[in-house]
Design a protein around this motif. Structure first.
Motif, PDB file in Angstrom:
ATOM      1  N   SER A 296       1.141  -1.232   0.367  1.00 42.63           N
ATOM      2  CA  SER A 296       0.396   0.323  -0.034  1.00 42.63           C
ATOM      3  C   SER A 296       1.363   1.147   0.075  1.00 42.63           C
ATOM      4  O   SER A 296       1.872   1.298   0.436  1.00 42.63           O
ATOM      5  CB  SER A 296      -0.749   0.069   1.157  1.00 42.63           C
ATOM      6  OG  SER A 296      -1.584   0.958   1.252  1.00 42.63           O
ATOM      7  N   LEU A 297       0.475   1.651  -0.624  1.00 44.93           N
ATOM      8  CA  LEU A 297       1.133   3.283  -0.776  1.00 44.93           C
ATOM      9  C   LEU A 297       0.472   4.653  -0.593  1.00 44.93           C
ATOM     10  O   LEU A 297       0.438   6.011  -0.190  1.00 44.93           O
ATOM     11  CB  LEU A 297       1.072   3.775  -2.482  1.00 44.93           C
ATOM     12  CG  LEU A 297       2.075   2.661  -3.049  1.00 44.93           C
ATOM     13  CD1 LEU A 297       2.375   3.374  -4.648  1.00 44.93           C
ATOM     14  CD2 LEU A 297       3.494   3.322  -2.565  1.00 44.93           C
ATOM     15  N   GLY A 298      -0.267   4.430   0.704  1.00 47.17           N
ATOM     16  CA  GLY A 298      -1.116   5.217   1.615  1.00 47.17           C
ATOM     17  C   GLY A 298      -1.591   4.216   2.425  1.00 47.17           C
ATOM     18  O   GLY A 298      -1.522   3.390   2.473  1.00 47.17           O
ATOM     19  N   SER A 299      -2.892   4.679   3.205  1.00 52.60           N
ATOM     20  CA  SER A 299      -3.690   4.734   3.843  1.00 52.60           C
ATOM     21  C   SER A 299      -5.453   5.093   3.614  1.00 52.60           C
ATOM     22  O   SER A 299      -5.468   5.666   3.262  1.00 52.60           O
ATOM     23  CB  SER A 299      -3.918   4.751   5.443  1.00 52.60           C
ATOM     24  OG  SER A 299      -3.841   6.158   5.552  1.00 52.60           O
ATOM     25  N   GLY A 300      -6.612   4.156   4.038  1.00 56.48           N
ATOM     26  CA  GLY A 300      -7.544   4.424   3.638  1.00 56.48           C
ATOM     27  C   GLY A 300      -8.417   4.059   2.060  1.00 56.48           C
ATOM     28  O   GLY A 300      -7.463   3.397   1.391  1.00 56.48           O
ATOM     29  N   SER A 301      -9.321   4.601   2.173  1.00 58.90           N
ATOM     30  CA  SER A 301     -10.145   3.931   0.592  1.00 58.90           C
ATOM     31  C   SER A 301      -9.417   4.368  -0.483  1.00 58.90           C
ATOM     32  O   SER A 301      -9.833   3.492  -0.958  1.00 58.90           O
ATOM     33  CB  SER A 301     -11.366   3.803   0.650  1.00 58.90           C
ATOM     34  OG  SER A 301     -11.775   4.816   0.912  1.00 58.90           O
ATOM     35  N   GLY A 302      -8.477   5.379  -0.525  1.00 61.25           N
ATOM     36  CA  GLY A 302      -8.022   5.897  -2.035  1.00 61.25           C
ATOM     37  C   GLY A 302      -6.646   5.671  -1.981  1.00 61.25           C
ATOM     38  O   GLY A 302      -5.924   6.171  -2.277  1.00 61.25           O
ATOM     39  N   ALA A 303      -6.397   5.051  -0.831  1.00 66.92           N
ATOM     40  CA  ALA A 303      -5.027   4.649  -1.471  1.00 66.92           C
ATOM     41  C   ALA A 303      -4.573   3.995  -2.874  1.00 66.92           C
ATOM     42  O   ALA A 303      -5.439   3.092  -3.027  1.00 66.92           O
ATOM     43  CB  ALA A 303      -4.953   4.116  -0.026  1.00 66.92           C
ATOM     44  N   GLN A 304      -3.239   4.357  -2.458  1.00 69.49           N
ATOM     45  CA  GLN A 304      -3.102   3.288  -4.297  1.00 69.49           C
ATOM     46  C   GLN A 304      -2.055   2.100  -3.759  1.00 69.49           C
ATOM     47  O   GLN A 304      -1.241   2.332  -2.789  1.00 69.49           O
ATOM     48  CB  GLN A 304      -1.591   3.803  -4.905  1.00 69.49           C
ATOM     49  CG  GLN A 304      -1.948   5.574  -5.294  1.00 69.49           C
ATOM     50  CD  GLN A 304      -2.799   5.046  -6.927  1.00 69.49           C
ATOM     51  OE1 GLN A 304      -2.511   4.700  -7.445  1.00 69.49           O
ATOM     52  NE2 GLN A 304      -3.768   5.723  -6.669  1.00 69.49           N
ATOM     53  N   ALA A 305      -2.354   1.039  -4.158  1.00 66.67           N
ATOM     54  CA  ALA A 305      -1.609  -0.183  -3.870  1.00 66.67           C
ATOM     55  C   ALA A 305      -0.613  -0.335  -4.971  1.00 66.67           C
ATOM     56  O   ALA A 305      -1.284   0.365  -6.705  1.00 66.67           O
ATOM     57  CB  ALA A 305      -2.183  -1.686  -4.120  1.00 66.67           C
ATOM     58  N   VAL A 306       0.506  -1.170  -5.221  1.00 70.42           N
ATOM     59  CA  VAL A 306       1.704  -1.471  -5.939  1.00 70.42           C
ATOM     60  C   VAL A 306       1.918  -2.883  -5.668  1.00 70.42           C
ATOM     61  O   VAL A 306       1.830  -2.981  -5.329  1.00 70.42           O
ATOM     62  CB  VAL A 306       2.677  -0.315  -5.595  1.00 70.42           C
ATOM     63  CG1 VAL A 306       3.364  -0.805  -4.737  1.00 70.42           C
ATOM     64  CG2 VAL A 306       3.625  -0.461  -6.777  1.00 70.42           C
ATOM     65  N   ALA A 307       2.258  -3.320  -6.909  1.00 73.32           N
ATOM     66  CA  ALA A 307       2.397  -4.968  -6.791  1.00 73.32           C
ATOM     67  C   ALA A 307       3.620  -5.387  -8.037  1.00 73.32           C
ATOM     68  O   ALA A 307       3.895  -4.204  -9.016  1.00 73.32           O
ATOM     69  CB  ALA A 307       0.784  -5.488  -7.884  1.00 73.32           C
ATOM     70  N   PHE A 308       4.501  -6.041  -7.670  1.00 74.39           N
ATOM     71  CA  PHE A 308       5.397  -6.328  -8.261  1.00 74.39           C
ATOM     72  C   PHE A 308       5.510  -8.001  -9.002  1.00 74.39           C
ATOM     73  O   PHE A 308       5.112  -8.881  -7.674  1.00 74.39           O
ATOM     74  CB  PHE A 308       6.891  -6.339  -7.746  1.00 74.39           C
ATOM     75  CG  PHE A 308       6.920  -5.246  -6.611  1.00 74.39           C
ATOM     76  CD1 PHE A 308       7.519  -4.078  -7.765  1.00 74.39           C
ATOM     77  CD2 PHE A 308       6.229  -4.319  -5.904  1.00 74.39           C
ATOM     78  CE1 PHE A 308       7.703  -2.643  -7.755  1.00 74.39           C
ATOM     79  CE2 PHE A 308       6.312  -3.143  -5.517  1.00 74.39           C
ATOM     80  CZ  PHE A 308       7.062  -2.108  -5.981  1.00 74.39           C
ATOM     81  N   VAL A 309       5.492  -8.660  -9.193  1.00 70.63           N
ATOM     82  CA  VAL A 309       5.731  -9.837 -10.089  1.00 70.63           C
ATOM     83  C   VAL A 309       6.941 -10.499 -10.847  1.00 70.63           C
ATOM     84  O   VAL A 309       7.708  -9.894 -11.856  1.00 70.63           O
ATOM     85  CB  VAL A 309       4.294  -9.843 -10.835  1.00 70.63           C
ATOM     86  CG1 VAL A 309       4.539  -9.683 -12.274  1.00 70.63           C
ATOM     87  CG2 VAL A 309       3.753 -11.442 -11.156  1.00 70.63           C
ATOM     88  N   GLU A 310       7.449 -11.466 -10.746  1.00 69.38           N
ATOM     89  CA  GLU A 310       8.530 -11.816 -11.555  1.00 69.38           C
ATOM     90  C   GLU A 310       7.823 -13.576 -11.663  1.00 69.38           C
ATOM     91  O   GLU A 310       7.565 -14.368 -11.018  1.00 69.38           O
ATOM     92  CB  GLU A 310      10.159 -12.773 -10.394  1.00 69.38           C
ATOM     93  CG  GLU A 310      10.629 -12.570 -10.956  1.00 69.38           C
ATOM     94  CD  GLU A 310      11.509 -13.199  -9.761  1.00 69.38           C
ATOM     95  OE1 GLU A 310      12.854 -13.675 -10.187  1.00 69.38           O
ATOM     96  OE2 GLU A 310      11.819 -13.562  -8.683  1.00 69.38           O
ATOM     97  N   ILE A 311       8.524 -13.570 -13.221  1.00 70.48           N
ATOM     98  CA  ILE A 311       7.635 -14.300 -13.678  1.00 70.48           C
ATOM     99  C   ILE A 311       9.537 -15.404 -14.773  1.00 70.48           C
ATOM    100  O   ILE A 311      10.244 -13.923 -14.744  1.00 70.48           O
ATOM    101  CB  ILE A 311       6.841 -14.258 -14.911  1.00 70.48           C
ATOM    102  CG1 ILE A 311       7.343 -13.438 -16.327  1.00 70.48           C
ATOM    103  CG2 ILE A 311       5.581 -14.033 -14.222  1.00 70.48           C
ATOM    104  CD1 ILE A 311       6.242 -13.274 -17.450  1.00 70.48           C
ATOM    105  N   THR A 312       9.444 -16.324 -15.145  1.00 66.95           N
ATOM    106  CA  THR A 312      10.054 -17.250 -16.035  1.00 66.95           C
ATOM    107  C   THR A 312       8.730 -17.734 -17.330  1.00 66.95           C
ATOM    108  O   THR A 312       7.902 -18.573 -17.007  1.00 66.95           O
ATOM    109  CB  THR A 312       9.917 -18.304 -15.758  1.00 66.95           C
ATOM    110  OG1 THR A 312       9.716 -18.785 -15.267  1.00 66.95           O
ATOM    111  CG2 THR A 312      11.418 -17.510 -14.878  1.00 66.95           C
ATOM    112  N   VAL A 313       9.601 -17.495 -18.452  1.00 64.43           N
ATOM    113  CA  VAL A 313       9.179 -17.693 -19.787  1.00 64.43           C
ATOM    114  C   VAL A 313       9.296 -19.468 -20.897  1.00 64.43           C
ATOM    115  O   VAL A 313      11.179 -19.054 -20.883  1.00 64.43           O
ATOM    116  CB  VAL A 313       8.123 -16.976 -20.717  1.00 64.43           C
ATOM    117  CG1 VAL A 313       8.136 -17.285 -22.102  1.00 64.43           C
ATOM    118  CG2 VAL A 313       7.883 -15.829 -20.098  1.00 64.43           C
TER     119      VAL A 313
END
Length: 70
Positions: free
Chosen positions: A17-34
């Protein structure tokens, strides 16, 4: 990722979470292989929706891989 018709594997996934409350931004990170592509690929996504941030991260990583759905 078979539902998308993509041959890739998720190895790591994180959300923050990049903040608090209902309007906070969420950031997600993923690592994959192909298969057939050396190394791992990373993607990141940001949104006020956790689900959207996650999907943006996955699409980001897949775009780096050059694979197409099908």
């Amino acid at each position: 990722m078979r539902a998308l018709g993509v041959d890739a594997a998720i190895h790591s996934f994180e959300e923050h979470s990049l903040g608090s409350g209902s309007g906070a931004q969420a950031v997600a990170f993923v690592e994959i292989t192909v298969p057939g592509r050396p190394g791992t690929l990373f993607g990141a996504g940001c949104s006020t929706s956790i689900v959207e941030a996650s999907l943006r991260a996955l699409v980001s990583a897949l775009n780096r891989s050059g694979v197409t759905a099908g």
